[in-house]
Design a protein around this motif. Structure first.
Motif, PDB file in Angstrom:
ATOM      1  N   HIS A 166       0.781  -1.413  -0.234  1.00 41.23           N
ATOM      2  CA  HIS A 166      -0.169  -0.280  -0.038  1.00 41.23           C
ATOM      3  C   HIS A 166       0.434   1.244  -0.096  1.00 41.23           C
ATOM      4  O   HIS A 166       0.333   2.692  -0.053  1.00 41.23           O
ATOM      5  CB  HIS A 166      -1.034  -0.130   1.436  1.00 41.23           C
ATOM      6  CG  HIS A 166      -1.675  -0.713   1.007  1.00 41.23           C
ATOM      7  ND1 HIS A 166      -2.730  -0.979   0.460  1.00 41.23           N
ATOM      8  CD2 HIS A 166      -1.828  -1.945   2.120  1.00 41.23           C
ATOM      9  CE1 HIS A 166      -3.579  -2.455   0.572  1.00 41.23           C
ATOM     10  NE2 HIS A 166      -2.875  -3.014   1.813  1.00 41.23           N
ATOM     11  N   LEU A 167       2.208   1.530   0.039  1.00 39.43           N
ATOM     12  CA  LEU A 167       3.142   2.490   0.019  1.00 39.43           C
ATOM     13  C   LEU A 167       3.846   2.299  -0.810  1.00 39.43           C
ATOM     14  O   LEU A 167       4.433   0.766  -1.139  1.00 39.43           O
ATOM     15  CB  LEU A 167       4.085   1.933   2.072  1.00 39.43           C
ATOM     16  CG  LEU A 167       2.917   2.152   3.128  1.00 39.43           C
ATOM     17  CD1 LEU A 167       3.499   1.848   4.335  1.00 39.43           C
ATOM     18  CD2 LEU A 167       1.258   3.183   3.615  1.00 39.43           C
ATOM     19  N   SER A 196      -3.387   6.840   2.203  1.00 44.89           N
ATOM     20  CA  SER A 196      -2.082   6.164   3.373  1.00 44.89           C
ATOM     21  C   SER A 196      -1.842   6.311   4.178  1.00 44.89           C
ATOM     22  O   SER A 196      -1.419   6.183   5.454  1.00 44.89           O
ATOM     23  CB  SER A 196      -0.895   5.398   2.816  1.00 44.89           C
ATOM     24  OG  SER A 196      -0.442   6.165   2.237  1.00 44.89           O
ATOM     25  N   GLY A 197      -1.792   7.977   4.317  1.00 42.27           N
ATOM     26  CA  GLY A 197      -1.345   8.498   5.589  1.00 42.27           C
ATOM     27  C   GLY A 197       0.308   8.488   5.430  1.00 42.27           C
ATOM     28  O   GLY A 197       0.789   9.086   6.350  1.00 42.27           O
ATOM     29  N   THR A 354      -1.351   2.878   7.002  1.00 40.46           N
ATOM     30  CA  THR A 354       0.486   4.039   7.022  1.00 40.46           C
ATOM     31  C   THR A 354       1.140   3.362   8.450  1.00 40.46           C
ATOM     32  O   THR A 354       1.029   2.478   9.096  1.00 40.46           O
ATOM     33  CB  THR A 354      -0.669   5.267   8.414  1.00 40.46           C
ATOM     34  OG1 THR A 354      -1.725   5.586   7.864  1.00 40.46           O
ATOM     35  CG2 THR A 354       0.387   6.161   8.632  1.00 40.46           C
ATOM     36  N   PRO A 355       2.376   3.889   7.546  1.00 39.63           N
ATOM     37  CA  PRO A 355       3.777   3.265   7.967  1.00 39.63           C
ATOM     38  C   PRO A 355       3.761   3.619   9.504  1.00 39.63           C
ATOM     39  O   PRO A 355       2.821   4.254  10.559  1.00 39.63           O
ATOM     40  CB  PRO A 355       5.107   4.687   7.441  1.00 39.63           C
ATOM     41  CG  PRO A 355       3.814   5.524   6.412  1.00 39.63           C
ATOM     42  CD  PRO A 355       2.530   5.301   7.039  1.00 39.63           C
ATOM     43  N   GLU A 359       8.183   9.182  12.216  1.00 38.89           N
ATOM     44  CA  GLU A 359       8.709  10.184  10.856  1.00 38.89           C
ATOM     45  C   GLU A 359       8.374   9.659   9.362  1.00 38.89           C
ATOM     46  O   GLU A 359       8.588  10.296   8.823  1.00 38.89           O
ATOM     47  CB  GLU A 359      10.192   9.462  11.234  1.00 38.89           C
ATOM     48  CG  GLU A 359      11.408  10.039  12.039  1.00 38.89           C
ATOM     49  CD  GLU A 359      11.119   9.592  13.217  1.00 38.89           C
ATOM     50  OE1 GLU A 359      10.402   8.350  13.087  1.00 38.89           O
ATOM     51  OE2 GLU A 359      11.430   9.651  14.326  1.00 38.89           O
ATOM     52  N   GLU A 360       7.259   9.055   9.506  1.00 31.78           N
ATOM     53  CA  GLU A 360       7.144   8.454   8.048  1.00 31.78           C
ATOM     54  C   GLU A 360       5.578   8.477   7.630  1.00 31.78           C
ATOM     55  O   GLU A 360       5.263   8.105   7.263  1.00 31.78           O
ATOM     56  CB  GLU A 360       7.234   6.908   7.684  1.00 31.78           C
ATOM     57  CG  GLU A 360       8.582   7.113   7.509  1.00 31.78           C
ATOM     58  CD  GLU A 360       9.001   4.888   6.877  1.00 31.78           C
ATOM     59  OE1 GLU A 360       8.960   5.345   6.054  1.00 31.78           O
ATOM     60  OE2 GLU A 360       9.205   4.502   8.280  1.00 31.78           O
ATOM     61  N   ARG A 361       4.460  10.066   9.205  1.00 35.91           N
ATOM     62  CA  ARG A 361       3.161   9.747   9.082  1.00 35.91           C
ATOM     63  C   ARG A 361       3.331  11.506  10.009  1.00 35.91           C
ATOM     64  O   ARG A 361       4.122  11.541  10.586  1.00 35.91           O
ATOM     65  CB  ARG A 361       2.600   8.720   9.242  1.00 35.91           C
ATOM     66  CG  ARG A 361       2.637   8.371  11.266  1.00 35.91           C
ATOM     67  CD  ARG A 361       2.030   7.501  11.543  1.00 35.91           C
ATOM     68  NE  ARG A 361       1.997   7.261  12.863  1.00 35.91           N
ATOM     69  CZ  ARG A 361       2.170   6.375  14.147  1.00 35.91           C
ATOM     70  NH1 ARG A 361       2.186   5.000  13.439  1.00 35.91           N
ATOM     71  NH2 ARG A 361       2.314   6.032  15.327  1.00 35.91           N
TER      72      ARG A 361
END
Length: 422
Positions: A166-167, A196-197, A354-355, A359-361
């Motif tokens: 998804h990412l 996905s955020g 979402t991750p 740091e990735e969201r």
């Protein structure tokens, strides 16, 4: 933070939260019985600050009392009212005040930026975007290609997640760039994907584009007021955003725009122009050729909507008082608590798109409800939850740190649990 799955823990965190007093400065939608709803939809529309009514009423009063002279005599003179917002907005997006202008709306600004920064040639004409970009971005990019007589099938490169993922992976972005570096004229990426955020590594993206001498633009619709994009330091060429989501300025309110300082003083860069972008020292001479203001203000077209600016000023004043670094710190804790509680449900029908890394969201978690349909979301709505359903099976939940609480997050998960077992 070590989380505990209990209301007592959530209430304790709220009591110890230095930002919790800001919650009382917002209007919350209420249920039929008058009790507040659980509002977790700031990623679509931020709540109204209570003081916004006073800010708007002040402008109406000044209009009534001064008429046209409000441009100079209003409490916040209209001639320069947008300039007052450049510094607080610059702090939020990580820019210099002269690189930021509050104007128009997001997609209008995106088109204006592409007029200036998308410069296709016969061999270097392609635009790279993420495959699941917000539809308005995709429409805008495709229409710019068509305007230059380029078929989007030939001119658009999509950064896609891998099969059954998804990412988007940054190594895949870099592979695309390496493969097509001699064909790409513009990279246009949403800083935080609306579905996905996922918050992309903007520094990594910008630096790689700079290495290949490729222009890079960013859509911060889901980033401004949510993450720290550090636009000046990463060297993005331009960025655009709205202010009605995490920045709480009101439905359909004015947008924001960033142009890096390496471009703002150019008098030769192509742009669509209007009189409010003219150097303000001679703007009212009226009969001289266009002389752009040597800041991001030089991309303005018309004088700004004052009532919309009032809502933006109201919210930015609250951001100034709260401090964005503190808001981001709370956001990480608050979203982490939401993630923890969802995991605690131990329900195989639920997964988080979402991750997992903070740091990735930003503050949004996109929760996939396998084998569910909108009926589940309707049950949540009936129980007083305001979130966001995205087809085919995702609930987007965004605990905004300026007004949401740990108890909001705890109560949401309890209501979701009840809906799952109804």
């Amino acid at each position: 933070m070590k989380y505990i799955n209990s209301r007592a823990f959530a209430e304790e965190q709220d009591q110890n939260d230095p930002l919790n007093p800001f919650r009382s400065q917002f209007h919350f939608p209420v249920k039929a019985d008058g009790s507040p709803k659980i509002y977790l939809c700031g990623n679509s529309l931020g709540l109204q600050p209570k003081q916004t009514a006073d800010y708007v009423q002040q402008e109406l009063k000044d209009w009534a009392n001064f008429g046209v002279e409000g441009h100079t005599d209003a409490k916040t003179p209209w001639l320069t009212s947008h300039e007052d917002l450049a510094e607080p907005m610059a702090k939020i997006v990580g820019a210099k005040p002269e690189e930021v202008v509050i104007m128009n709306t997001l997609t209008v600004n995106l088109h204006l930026m592409m007029v200036s920064f998308y410069k296709p040639t016969q061999t270097k004409f392609k635009i790279l975007i993420e495959s699941d970009a917000f539809p308005s971005d995709k429409y805008a990019v495709e229409s710019q290609l068509k305007f230059h007589n380029i078929d989007p099938k030939d001119g658009l490169i999509l950064w896609k997640p891998r099969e059954n993922e998804h990412l988007c992976r940054h190594e895949d972005f870099e592979e695309l760039l390496e493969t097509h570096k001699d064909e790409i004229a513009l990279v246009m990426i949403g800083s935080t994907n609306y579905y996905s955020g996922q918050a992309f590594d903007l520094r990594r993206i910008a630096k790689r584009c700079q290495k290949e001498n490729i222009t890079v633009g960013l859509d911060l619709a889901h980033g401004a007021g949510n993450i720290k994009p550090n636009l000046h330091d990463i060297g993005a060429d331009f960025a655009v955003w709205c202010t009605y989501k995490y920045l709480n300025s009101g439905p359909g309110s004015i947008g924001g725009c960033f142009v890096h300082e390496k471009h703002i003083k150019s008098t030769t860069i192509d742009r669509f122009v209007g009189w409010w972008g003219h150097n303000k020292d001679s703007r009212f001479n009226m009969r001289v050729g266009f002389d752009p203001t040597p800041t991001a203000d030089g991309w303005q077209l018309s004088n700004p909507p004052i009532l919309s600016l009032a809502g933006t000023r109201s919210s930015l004043d609250l951001f100034e008082k709260a401090g964005f670094d503190k808001l981001r710190e709370k956001s990480i804790q608050l979203t982490g608590f939401l993630e923890f509680l969802i995991d605690e449900l131990k329900d195989s029908s639920i997964s988080i798109l979402t991750p997992r890394s903070p740091e990735e969201r930003g503050c949004q978690l996109s929760i996939q409800m396998k084998n569910a349909d909108r009926s589940l979301f309707k049950k949540l709505t009936t129980r007083g939850v305001v979130a966001d359903w995205r087809e085919p099976d995702v609930i987007r939940v965004a605990p905004a740190p300026l007004y949401n609480s740990f108890t909001d997050v705890y109560e949401f998960v309890q209501r979701l649990k009840h809906c799952l077992h109804d």
